[in-house]
Design a protein around this motif. Structure first.
Motif, PDB file in Angstrom:
ATOM      1  N   ALA B 203       0.843  -1.201   0.000  1.00 53.96           N
ATOM      2  CA  ALA B 203       0.000   0.000   0.000  1.00 53.96           C
ATOM      3  C   ALA B 203       0.881   1.256   0.000  1.00 53.96           C
ATOM      4  O   ALA B 203       0.609   2.225  -0.727  1.00 53.96           O
ATOM      5  N   GLU B 204       1.950   1.239   0.812  1.00 55.76           N
ATOM      6  CA  GLU B 204       2.837   2.409   0.855  1.00 55.76           C
ATOM      7  C   GLU B 204       3.612   2.550  -0.459  1.00 55.76           C
ATOM      8  O   GLU B 204       3.935   3.653  -0.892  1.00 55.76           O
ATOM      9  N   VAL B 205       3.904   1.419  -1.102  1.00 60.18           N
ATOM     10  CA  VAL B 205       4.586   1.469  -2.403  1.00 60.18           C
ATOM     11  C   VAL B 205       3.685   2.175  -3.430  1.00 60.18           C
ATOM     12  O   VAL B 205       4.122   3.091  -4.138  1.00 60.18           O
ATOM     13  N   VAL B 206       2.421   1.760  -3.483  1.00 61.18           N
ATOM     14  CA  VAL B 206       1.464   2.387  -4.400  1.00 61.18           C
ATOM     15  C   VAL B 206       1.334   3.886  -4.088  1.00 61.18           C
ATOM     16  O   VAL B 206       1.257   4.728  -4.989  1.00 61.18           O
ATOM     17  N   LYS B 207       1.364   4.212  -2.791  1.00 57.78           N
ATOM     18  CA  LYS B 207       1.259   5.607  -2.363  1.00 57.78           C
ATOM     19  C   LYS B 207       2.290   6.496  -3.069  1.00 57.78           C
ATOM     20  O   LYS B 207       1.960   7.598  -3.526  1.00 57.78           O
ATOM     21  N   TYR B 208       3.556   6.021  -3.153  1.00 56.96           N
ATOM     22  CA  TYR B 208       4.592   6.850  -3.775  1.00 56.96           C
ATOM     23  C   TYR B 208       4.276   7.137  -5.237  1.00 56.96           C
ATOM     24  O   TYR B 208       4.573   8.213  -5.752  1.00 56.96           O
ATOM     25  N   GLY B 209       3.661   6.154  -5.903  1.00 61.73           N
ATOM     26  CA  GLY B 209       3.255   6.392  -7.282  1.00 61.73           C
ATOM     27  C   GLY B 209       2.253   7.531  -7.388  1.00 61.73           C
ATOM     28  O   GLY B 209       2.351   8.381  -8.275  1.00 61.73           O
ATOM     29  N   GLU B 215       5.251   7.802 -13.318  1.00 58.03           N
ATOM     30  CA  GLU B 215       5.866   6.758 -14.142  1.00 58.03           C
ATOM     31  C   GLU B 215       5.977   5.459 -13.338  1.00 58.03           C
ATOM     32  O   GLU B 215       5.749   4.361 -13.854  1.00 58.03           O
ATOM     33  N   PHE B 216       6.340   5.613 -12.060  1.00 59.93           N
ATOM     34  CA  PHE B 216       6.429   4.455 -11.166  1.00 59.93           C
ATOM     35  C   PHE B 216       5.057   3.795 -11.025  1.00 59.93           C
ATOM     36  O   PHE B 216       4.932   2.560 -11.033  1.00 59.93           O
ATOM     37  N   PHE B 217       4.017   4.615 -10.924  1.00 57.36           N
ATOM     38  CA  PHE B 217       2.654   4.078 -10.831  1.00 57.36           C
ATOM     39  C   PHE B 217       2.356   3.192 -12.050  1.00 57.36           C
ATOM     40  O   PHE B 217       1.826   2.082 -11.912  1.00 57.36           O
ATOM     41  N   CYS B 218       2.723   3.671 -13.245  1.00 54.35           N
ATOM     42  CA  CYS B 218       2.507   2.889 -14.474  1.00 54.35           C
ATOM     43  C   CYS B 218       3.292   1.577 -14.439  1.00 54.35           C
ATOM     44  O   CYS B 218       2.789   0.517 -14.818  1.00 54.35           O
ATOM     45  N   ARG B 241      12.561   2.596  -6.006  1.00 55.21           N
ATOM     46  CA  ARG B 241      11.759   3.755  -6.443  1.00 55.21           C
ATOM     47  C   ARG B 241      11.016   4.384  -5.259  1.00 55.21           C
ATOM     48  O   ARG B 241      10.911   5.607  -5.158  1.00 55.21           O
ATOM     49  N   SER B 242      10.519   3.540  -4.349  1.00 50.96           N
ATOM     50  CA  SER B 242       9.824   4.055  -3.160  1.00 50.96           C
ATOM     51  C   SER B 242      10.784   4.880  -2.298  1.00 50.96           C
ATOM     52  O   SER B 242      10.457   5.979  -1.841  1.00 50.96           O
ATOM     53  N   CYS B 243      11.990   4.323  -2.085  1.00 51.22           N
ATOM     54  CA  CYS B 243      12.972   5.027  -1.251  1.00 51.22           C
ATOM     55  C   CYS B 243      13.430   6.330  -1.909  1.00 51.22           C
ATOM     56  O   CYS B 243      13.700   7.316  -1.230  1.00 51.22           O
ATOM     57  N   GLN B 244      13.510   6.330  -3.241  1.00 48.70           N
ATOM     58  CA  GLN B 244      13.851   7.579  -3.939  1.00 48.70           C
ATOM     59  C   GLN B 244      12.798   8.654  -3.666  1.00 48.70           C
ATOM     60  O   GLN B 244      13.133   9.806  -3.391  1.00 48.70           O
ATOM     61  N   SER B 245      11.542   8.266  -3.762  1.00 50.66           N
ATOM     62  CA  SER B 245      10.483   9.235  -3.486  1.00 50.66           C
ATOM     63  C   SER B 245      10.552   9.730  -2.043  1.00 50.66           C
ATOM     64  O   SER B 245      10.485  10.927  -1.776  1.00 50.66           O
ATOM     65  N   LYS B 246      10.684   8.796  -1.127  1.00 49.78           N
ATOM     66  CA  LYS B 246      10.730   9.174   0.283  1.00 49.78           C
ATOM     67  C   LYS B 246      11.931  10.088   0.534  1.00 49.78           C
ATOM     68  O   LYS B 246      11.813  11.114   1.218  1.00 49.78           O
ATOM     69  N   ALA B 247      13.089   9.727  -0.024  1.00 42.63           N
ATOM     70  CA  ALA B 247      14.302  10.532   0.173  1.00 42.63           C
ATOM     71  C   ALA B 247      14.111  11.938  -0.379  1.00 42.63           C
ATOM     72  O   ALA B 247      14.534  12.923   0.214  1.00 42.63           O
ATOM     73  N   ARG B 248      13.440  12.045  -1.511  1.00 45.73           N
ATOM     74  CA  ARG B 248      13.200  13.344  -2.130  1.00 45.73           C
ATOM     75  C   ARG B 248      12.377  14.237  -1.202  1.00 45.73           C
ATOM     76  O   ARG B 248      12.707  15.405  -0.995  1.00 45.73           O
ATOM     77  N   PRO B 355      -5.001  14.181  -4.159  1.00 48.46           N
ATOM     78  CA  PRO B 355      -4.333  14.146  -5.467  1.00 48.46           C
ATOM     79  C   PRO B 355      -4.937  15.146  -6.457  1.00 48.46           C
ATOM     80  O   PRO B 355      -6.159  15.382  -6.465  1.00 48.46           O
ATOM     81  N   ARG B 356      -4.057  15.737  -7.274  1.00 45.93           N
ATOM     82  CA  ARG B 356      -4.467  16.561  -8.419  1.00 45.93           C
ATOM     83  C   ARG B 356      -4.461  15.697  -9.672  1.00 45.93           C
ATOM     84  O   ARG B 356      -5.313  15.777 -10.524  1.00 45.93           O
ATOM     85  N   LYS B 357      -3.414  14.889  -9.765  1.00 46.92           N
ATOM     86  CA  LYS B 357      -3.281  13.890 -10.832  1.00 46.92           C
ATOM     87  C   LYS B 357      -2.244  12.889 -10.344  1.00 46.92           C
ATOM     88  O   LYS B 357      -1.648  13.089  -9.285  1.00 46.92           O
ATOM     89  N   LEU B 358      -2.029  11.814 -11.082  1.00 48.39           N
ATOM     90  CA  LEU B 358      -1.029  10.835 -10.652  1.00 48.39           C
ATOM     91  C   LEU B 358       0.320  11.533 -10.520  1.00 48.39           C
ATOM     92  O   LEU B 358       0.751  12.247 -11.428  1.00 48.39           O
ATOM     93  N   GLY B 359       0.990  11.355  -9.368  1.00 52.29           N
ATOM     94  CA  GLY B 359       2.308  11.963  -9.154  1.00 52.29           C
ATOM     95  C   GLY B 359       2.267  13.337  -8.530  1.00 52.29           C
ATOM     96  O   GLY B 359       3.314  13.942  -8.310  1.00 52.29           O
ATOM     97  N   GLN B 360       1.083  13.838  -8.237  1.00 50.79           N
ATOM     98  CA  GLN B 360       1.005  15.172  -7.641  1.00 50.79           C
ATOM     99  C   GLN B 360      -0.140  15.290  -6.643  1.00 50.79           C
ATOM    100  O   GLN B 360      -1.300  15.058  -6.992  1.00 50.79           O
ATOM    101  N   VAL B 361       0.213  15.666  -5.397  1.00 49.10           N
ATOM    102  CA  VAL B 361      -0.810  15.882  -4.365  1.00 49.10           C
ATOM    103  C   VAL B 361      -0.601  17.252  -3.735  1.00 49.10           C
ATOM    104  O   VAL B 361       0.462  17.839  -3.830  1.00 49.10           O
TER     105      VAL B 361
END
Lengths: 380, 380
Positions: B203-209, B215-218, B241-248, B355-361
């Motif tokens: 669930a947390e993995v999907v969250k980062y998408g 792109e990760f979501f796709c 990819r999840s850790c990259q998002s979290k680190a960012r 969310p506004r769109k995939l990849g943006q909240v």
């Protein structure tokens, strides 16, 4: 490091009457305001340091309840939207425990504290260390104000951001580096401080003269009797100069990584061993530090690091401050193992902060045990 | 701020086989190494991150004792001068307590830990949070290494420096921001993870998408079945990819001051209310997050913030990951008061990450309660 090594002393902007020392740590900088009978001015100083204050938890030593209640009342008067809760802590070192920490944190949560709340610690070193750690760990860190009420806390523990509690196996083994947003000192609260406790605080004042500020040492030689009589102007100046020295050292080594901060421990390796072997409470901390500085000075002279005159002047000043300069009951054989457990011991070698001359000390490693024994015997 | 906002992903320098994500926080930067069946390589990574290691205290969940013992053995083999002690912690959320914290700190002191010692946390989020806080507070802060053993801990709690314990009155109310020096992930330890616990982590993995990486979501839509089957290569990539998002996100807002870090709470305001009212333990955290993200997406659509297609795709992906997308027992009247106590509530107004769109909240304030009720009902 986003800190700079400069320290500025200036007339306070809030009032021309009281000096302010700034601890200069970049974004974590804060003022130390040194006042006398100025409770009226406290809310303005708090508002300046914490403009968005809406909720404060005032944590105080049960011994200063009336002063804490007065501060609470003044703070509540800032604006109707400022809410101030108050929690007391039993006097004495045993309060630096997990039990009291948990009790405080539960109380903070129960009175609705959140990330915007501010802790105000009112008391001596015990309450400052305990409440500071509660502030450091509540919601992973909220802001806090130190209002030290003993001389020892004013010139030492309230400045520099060391907070913490004790484990059964060791003092100050748990805690955080967490800087306050304001240190508020009012010398009038010391009027009710017992004589021995007050004089004990002078040992740390003398320490700053030896480790950092020779001119201050000379001033203390001149002003010792006024200081012992607690004359406010002399007292404020001595606290200001002490805080300037402490701030300078903290600026250079906030988290005790470079070793510079260790100079604050002048006399303390001997003092801790005296306290531990004499039974905590036999001597006050400052009294043990006074004797410890004497042993350290003798050690330095014996090692050829400084002139004998330093010990002569230090002895006279400590005596003029009403402090003990020897400990007849010193148990050398019991003290040595305690000193070997000191945090400054590395690879089994004793290290000491030793004076070169007034205003300058160094960390000296690889000291022979025989010299240490000799230094202890010199002040028995 | 001495952090930069960049995140680099690169082949690990130690081994070409495993990816490394760097959390870039200036002097507090650290690598996340993502491996499979690579215990042999663990000592080299630890040595690189902590070249002066002489003493480690390995704190582990009792459920992963054999893995912890293996790591202890490997570490002890670095050189004869490296000493590794091991302390276990009972499994489960109740271990995030003062009692366990004090027990750990006493144990650390008893085995001779000092300022140079290193804590190695081996387990899920509970052990990581607890041992991390023990490291943050022992001797006012010593270094530590995270070795997460659950998917949830690998992609979420082990990265970013949040440590802490619970008060009776609130989860994670006591703790510190304390960054590890290394995060070591070995996907093989998940082989023994129960199915429901593993899927919960997805669930947390999907969250980062949804919050950060369309792109990760796709990619996840394409790889869901391989992921559910725990194929190592796909798993490593999803963790990376999840850790990259979290680190960012952590790079941009390490101490949760700018508000940016709040985006990690997508779905969590609903999830916490579900968990609290269903009784902790009825649903796993990730399962509640899955349902919470569904409610948040519905709320966003209802408020006209995003297209209905986002919910359609999110629903399918969560189902493909074996996760629940509705909670028939949701008690709206019980959930609302819990949501009002959320840390994101300001001045009594509900705020959500939507969310506004995939990849943006975005953080959306002043949400009407009627819309919240409608969103909950949509997924009952």
């Amino acid at each position: 490091m986003d800190s700079t090594a400069s320290t500025s002393s200036q007339s306070g902007e809030i009032s021309d009457k009281h000096p302010t020392v700034t601890v200069d740590l970049g974004q974590r900088s804060y003022p130390i305001e040194i006042t006398t009978a100025a409770t009226e001015a406290f809310p303005a100083s708090v508002s300046k340091a914490l403009p968005d204050l809406t909720h404060a938890v005032l944590i105080h030593d049960e011994a200063v309840e009336s002063y804490a209640a007065e501060l609470q009342q003044k703070l509540s008067d800032i604006r109707p939207s400022v809410r101030v809760d108050r929690v007391d802590v039993p006097s004495g070192e045993p309060s630096k425990s997990f039990q009291q920490l948990q009790r405080l944190l539960d109380a903070m949560l129960a009175c609705g504290a959140d990330r915007r709340s501010v802790v105000i610690a009112v008391g001596g070193g015990v309450v400052g260390d305990l409440a500071g750690f509660a502030a450091a760990s509540f919601a992973r860190g909220i802001r806090f104000v130190q209002v030290p009420t003993t001389l020892l806390a004013m010139v030492d523990s309230s400045v520099g951001g060391k907070t913490g509690i004790n484990l059964a196996g060791g003092k100050n083994m748990v805690g955080a580096f967490w800087q306050p947003h304001l240190v508020w000192i009012d010398t009038q609260v010391m009027n009710t401080l017992p004589e021995r406790s007050f004089l004990s605080g002078l040992a740390e004042v003398v320490k700053y003269g030896v480790i950092d500020d020779a001119e201050f040492f000379c001033d203390l030689e001149r002003d010792a009797s006024a200081l012992v009589q607690r004359q406010d102007a002399v007292l404020r100046q001595a606290i200001e100069r002490s805080c300037q020295s402490k701030a300078r050292v903290v600026n250079e080594d906030e988290r005790e990584t470079s070793g510079r901060r260790a100079i604050l421990n002048y006399g303390h390796t001997f003092a801790h061993a005296i306290e531990a072997t004499a039974g905590y409470g036999t001597l006050l901390h400052g009294e043990a530090v006074s004797i410890g500085m004497q042993m350290a000075a003798s050690l330095a002279i014996d090692l050829g690091l400084c002139e004998a005159d330093l010990l002569t002047r230090q002895t006279k000043l400590l005596l003029d401050c009403g402090l003990p300069v020897r400990f007849p009951d010193a148990d050398v054989q019991a003290m040595l193992p305690v000193m070997m457990r000191d945090k400054k011991v590395e690879h089994g070698k004793l290290r000491f902060i030793l004076p070169r001359k007034l205003g300058q000390v160094d960390l000296v490693g690889d000291v022979d045990q025989a010299n240490v024994v000799k230094a202890i015997h010199a002040h028995r």
